[in-house]
Design a protein around this motif. Structure first.
Motif, PDB file in Angstrom:
ATOM      1  N   TYR A  12      48.010  40.447 -30.621  1.00 18.99           N
ATOM      2  CA  TYR A  12      48.450  41.831 -30.477  1.00 18.99           C
ATOM      3  C   TYR A  12      47.315  42.724 -29.998  1.00 18.99           C
ATOM      4  O   TYR A  12      47.511  43.580 -29.150  1.00 18.99           O
ATOM      5  N   GLN A  15      46.906  42.251 -26.353  1.00 25.24           N
ATOM      6  CA  GLN A  15      48.019  42.869 -25.636  1.00 25.24           C
ATOM      7  C   GLN A  15      47.886  44.387 -25.639  1.00 25.24           C
ATOM      8  O   GLN A  15      48.110  45.041 -24.618  1.00 25.24           O
ATOM      9  N   GLU A  19      47.494  46.705 -22.350  1.00 23.42           N
ATOM     10  CA  GLU A  19      48.449  47.776 -22.084  1.00 23.42           C
ATOM     11  C   GLU A  19      47.759  49.141 -22.046  1.00 23.42           C
ATOM     12  O   GLU A  19      48.096  49.997 -21.230  1.00 23.42           O
TER      13      GLU A  19
END
Length: 140
Positions: A12, A15, A19
């Protein structure tokens, strides 16, 4: 369950970082941000505006000094001069354009911030619901 959460954390984080970088890139290339940055650079490079800023600061310092030494008339004159310079600064076309672009850029950033906040909250609420359901299921 906790072992599963620990193993997901690095994924996470990667990610999220990816992002975040993509979002920052999009913001940096957004027309309103580019326009704001261009006008900000023009103001920084404008000698006349920089001189006005310095004169305003100087008159304000003088006003403080005159107030300290109990010279109310000189203080009034210094404040009036500072106000005149401030008005000239505020009415300059570059400053007006800068403030307009600042408002637009700020609105974009506020929109993105609110959108992110809403999405994060929805994600957290969904995870809490799943956790509650899992707890309820494990009790039965």
């Amino acid at each position: 369950m906790k072992e599963q959460q620990k193993s997901r954390a690095p994924i996470y984080e990667g990610q999220v970082e990816k992002e975040l970088q993509a979002l920052l890139h999009q913001l940096e290339n957004h027309d309103s941000i580019i326009a704001y940055q261009k006008i900000a650079k023009k103001i920084e490079a404008h000698e006349g505006l920089q001189e006005l800023v310095e004169e305003i600061k100087q008159h304000q310092k003088e006003a403080v000094s005159f107030a300290h030494y109990d010279k109310p008339e000189a203080e009034k004159v210094a404040l009036r001069l500072a106000d005149e310079k401030q008005q000239a600064f505020d009415e300059h076309p570059l400053v007006i354009a800068y403030r307009e672009r600042l408002v637009v850029a700020n609105e974009l950033l506020q929109y993105v911030t609110q959108l992110l906040e809403r999405e994060v909250n929805l994600g957290l609420e969904a995870r809490l619901e799943i956790g509650k359901e899992e707890q309820h299921a494990s009790k039965n």
